[in-house]
Design an enzyme around this catalytic site. Structure first.
Site, short mmCIF file in Angstrom:
data_model
loop_
_atom_site.label_atom_id
_atom_site.label_comp_id
_atom_site.label_asym_id
_atom_site.label_seq_id
_atom_site.Cartn_x
_atom_site.Cartn_y
_atom_site.Cartn_z
N GLY A 1 79.38 31.64 -4.15
CA GLY A 1 79.83 31.89 -2.97
C GLY A 1 81.44 31.80 -2.98
O GLY A 1 81.97 32.05 -3.94
N ARG A 2 82.08 31.86 -1.78
CA ARG A 2 83.62 31.98 -1.74
C ARG A 2 84.21 30.82 -2.47
O ARG A 2 85.54 31.01 -3.24
CB ARG A 2 84.06 32.18 -0.20
N PHE A 3 83.76 29.70 -2.45
CA PHE A 3 84.25 28.56 -2.76
C PHE A 3 84.01 28.06 -4.35
O PHE A 3 84.54 27.22 -4.80
CB PHE A 3 84.49 27.58 -2.07
N GLU B 1 80.42 27.76 -7.12
CA GLU B 1 78.90 28.09 -7.52
C GLU B 1 78.23 27.13 -7.19
O GLU B 1 78.60 25.84 -6.89
CB GLU B 1 78.64 28.12 -9.19
N VAL B 2 76.68 27.68 -6.94
CA VAL B 2 75.60 26.41 -6.46
C VAL B 2 74.87 26.44 -7.62
O VAL B 2 74.14 27.42 -8.08
CB VAL B 2 75.01 26.83 -5.04
N LYS C 1 77.10 21.95 -5.33
CA LYS C 1 77.98 23.25 -4.98
C LYS C 1 79.04 22.54 -6.06
O LYS C 1 79.88 21.49 -5.73
CB LYS C 1 78.43 23.18 -3.56
N ASP D 1 81.43 28.69 10.87
CA ASP D 1 81.11 29.66 9.73
C ASP D 1 79.49 29.96 9.88
O ASP D 1 78.78 29.98 8.78
CB ASP D 1 81.43 29.44 8.48
N1 ATP Z 1 71.18 23.04 -0.85
C1 ATP Z 1 70.77 24.18 -1.44
N2 ATP Z 1 69.50 24.40 -1.85
C2 ATP Z 1 69.07 25.62 -2.27
N3 ATP Z 1 69.98 26.61 -2.19
C3 ATP Z 1 71.27 26.70 -1.78
C4 ATP Z 1 71.84 25.20 -1.31
N4 ATP Z 1 72.95 25.68 -1.14
C5 ATP Z 1 73.41 26.80 -1.57
N5 ATP Z 1 72.24 27.49 -2.00
C6 ATP Z 1 71.99 28.72 -2.17
O1 ATP Z 1 73.60 29.03 -3.06
C7 ATP Z 1 73.87 30.28 -2.46
C8 ATP Z 1 75.36 30.13 -2.46
O2 ATP Z 1 75.82 29.28 -1.33
P1 ATP Z 1 77.47 29.15 -0.96
O3 ATP Z 1 77.39 28.52 0.16
O4 ATP Z 1 78.43 28.68 -1.93
O5 ATP Z 1 77.88 30.47 -0.65
P2 ATP Z 1 77.35 31.47 0.40
O6 ATP Z 1 76.82 30.82 1.61
O7 ATP Z 1 76.35 32.53 -0.01
O8 ATP Z 1 78.47 32.26 0.81
P3 ATP Z 1 79.88 31.59 1.34
O9 ATP Z 1 80.86 31.17 0.27
O10 ATP Z 1 80.45 32.77 2.53
O11 ATP Z 1 79.47 30.24 2.29
C9 ATP Z 1 73.31 30.14 -0.93
O12 ATP Z 1 73.20 31.69 -0.41
C10 ATP Z 1 71.98 29.68 -1.29
O13 ATP Z 1 71.06 30.68 -1.86
MG MG Z 2 77.66 29.29 2.10
#
Ligand code: ATP
Ligand code: MG
Length: 505
Positions: free
Chosen positions: A216-218, A220-221, A234, A335
């Site tokens: 995501g913006r901030f 990796e997950v 995260k 958001d």
């Molecule tokens: N708790 C979680 N369980 C399973 N998958 C998750 C979880 N949190 C995030 N993810 C996965 O990781 C991805 C990235 O999440 P992240 O919030 O970092 O970015 P984003 O939501 O895609 O973008 P943004 O930075 O704009 O929020 C998500 O789209 C989702 O597919």
């Molecule tokens: Mg997100």
């Protein structure tokens, strides 16, 4: 010397001459005996005693009559006093003509102004007598102080352990306890704001990362493992420390936990020497985000209502202020989008990514951070955010902007409605009106100037559930934020719909 011999012979002669039957002759040094030639006659005993009085030796020899020999066998007058008087009683003629030793030990006070054997205690002994107990007292005091300090140090050490040493974690992290147990304890213990920080740290540091699941913006997950269960981690980059801190802070808002808000587990900042790793650990949801899920699957009436209703429930809880000591402030997300909503195993939603949220302090009617006007994802920004007419001093404005975004998420869900095998492909809102990464200006033109909204197809009217969904969307998209539905209203309408459609949620 010759005189002494003559007087002794006279005395002996007189003694033999005047002797009565049973009488006993003794030497006598007392004043009464001067007339009788230092002799006395008695029916009791001869007595000699030697003592020291005011530094002077005194020798007394005299007669003790029978009536003075009490108690019989151990007469008082025949007893000595250790260190004071040496006394000798005897029962033959002149048997007291002996020189007794001067008594040893403590005698009467006065000699040389001191105490001790023969009354001659010196300065050293005196100092010892006075200083000894004093020294002992000091020693006891020192020992007491040492014990007190030791106890204090041990207590402080224990306190510190309780705060930060993972060795205390067993109190919380007994080997057989799962995250669910921990979280359950939390929700019933009434603390309402999450695990203690040192437990969070220990949990975070014993997670084994498995695979990356998103970016995501901030940061990796990742999917991670902890005690046989999955967790989502995260990982923020070091320069996003403020975002990490803010998100962790919001997640730990008292009484925030709700089945439709992503379950927060732990935050940890780990310095590996080169950079700081910032972790945010939460429940893991294998279906991923709502966006991912809608990409893959179409939805039935039941699926659509469950997703929509649970998302509204989560948002209503977030927005709601709960009064009381165990209450929670109203929170606006800022958001909301399908990527920031996760789909749980039971096909309900959990709202995630609270890093941009703001909290309302109703007592002072203020917001807990100075909100910059335009945050969030441009595609989901409400018209008043795009054209910067939003009143940022008014907390409800942020809730209204959330509702606008919720309407767009509903549109994404409804588009995937599957009616007898027919359904539309997944699309982002405004996919047909703006490019893939639209600028604010592009969005503003469409949303504010042209007042366009995602298309609600006519055929949606043929399905009650879709019709209701379409109606809700329109009421979430009003240009005037204040005219929009509230999350609670949306929740109630969808609850009624679920009853109507006989759907168990
Ligand atoms: N708790 C979680 N369980 C399973 N998958 C998750 C979880 N949190 C995030 N993810 C996965 O990781 C991805 C990235 O999440 P992240 O919030 O970092 O970015 P984003 O939501 O895609 O973008 P943004 O930075 O704009 O929020 C998500 O789209 C989702 O597919
Ligand atoms: Mg997100």
């Amino acid at each position: 010397m010759a005189n002494l011999r003559i007087s002794l012979a006279v005395v002996l002669f007189q003694a033999v001459l005047y002797r009565s039957s049973d009488a006993l002759w003794c030497n006598c040094t007392t004043a009464e005996c001067e007339k009788t030639g230092s002799l006395c006659e008695t029916d009791g005993a001869c007595m000699a005693s030697t003592s020291v009085f005011e530094g002077q030796e005194q020798h007394i020899r005299t007669c003790l009559n029978q009536d003075k020999l009490v108690p019989p066998g151990q007469p008082f007058y025949c007893r000595g006093a250790e260190g004071y008087v040496n006394t000798h009683c005897c029962y033959t003629d002149f048997c007291n003509s002996i020189d007794l030793k001067v008594p040893t030990g403590t005698t009467s006070p006065g000699h040389d102004g001191g105490y001790g054997p023969g009354g001659t205690w010196g300065l050293i002994q005196l100092v010892a007598v006075v200083a000894g107990p004093l020294f002992l007292l000091c020693l006891l005091l020192l020992l007491g102080m040492f014990l007190y300090q030791y106890h204090q140090r041990a207590y402080n050490h224990r306190q510190r352990l309780e705060v930060e040493d993972p060795s205390c974690d067993h109190l919380y992290l007994a080997k057989d306890r799962t995250l669910q147990d921990l979280i359950y304890d939390l929700s019933t213990s009434g603390s309402g704001s999450g695990l203690p920080l040192f437990v969070q740290r220990t949990v975070a540091r014993t997670i084994v990362l498995q695979e990356i699941i998103g970016k995501g913006r901030f940061g990796e997950v990742w999917r991670g493992r902890w005690r046989g269960g999955d967790v989502a981690v995260k990982i923020f980059s070091s320069r996003e420390e403020r975002s990490w801190f803010r998100e962790a802070e919001i997640y730990q808002t008292i009484m925030l936990r709700h089945e439709n808000i992503l379950g927060f587990i732990a935050a940890d900042n780990k310095d590996n020497g080169t950079w700081t790793q910032l972790w945010l650990v939460s429940d893991y949801h294998e279906h991923g985000s709502l966006c991912d899920s809608l990409h893959r699957y179409s939805v039935t009436t039941e699926g659509m209502i469950k997703l929509a209703l649970s998302a509204a429930s989560g948002l209503a809880h977030l927005h709601m202020e709960i009064l009381g000591t165990q209450g929670k402030p109203g929170i606006a997300h800022r958001d909301l989008k399908s990527k920031n909503i996760l789909v749980k195993k039971n096909c309900t939603c959990a709202i995630a990514d609270l890093g941009l949220a703001v909290r309302h302090d109703s007592a002072t009617d203020t917001i807990d951070i100075a909100p910059n006007q335009r945050v969030g994802t441009k595609r989901y920004m409400a018209p008043e955010v795009l054209d910067e007419t939003i009143n940022t001093r008014h907390f409800d404005s942020f809730k209204c902007a959330d509702i606008y975004a919720l309407g767009l998420v509903y549109w994404e869900i409804a588009r995937r409605f599957n009616s007898g095998g027919v359904h539309e492909e997944y699309q982002l809102p405004y996919f047909d009106l703006v490019p893939s990464d639209p600028s604010i200006e592009e969005m503003r033109k469409v949303v504010c100037d042209q007042k366009l909204r995602p298309n609600i197809a006519n055929w949606w009217q043929s399905y009650e559930a879709l019709r209701v969904m379409g109606k809700i969307m329109r009421e979430c998209w009003y240009a005037n934020g204040a005219a929009r539905l509230t999350a609670l209203r949306v929740k109630k309408t969808l609850s009624q719909l679920s009853v109507q459609e006989d759907i168990k949620v």
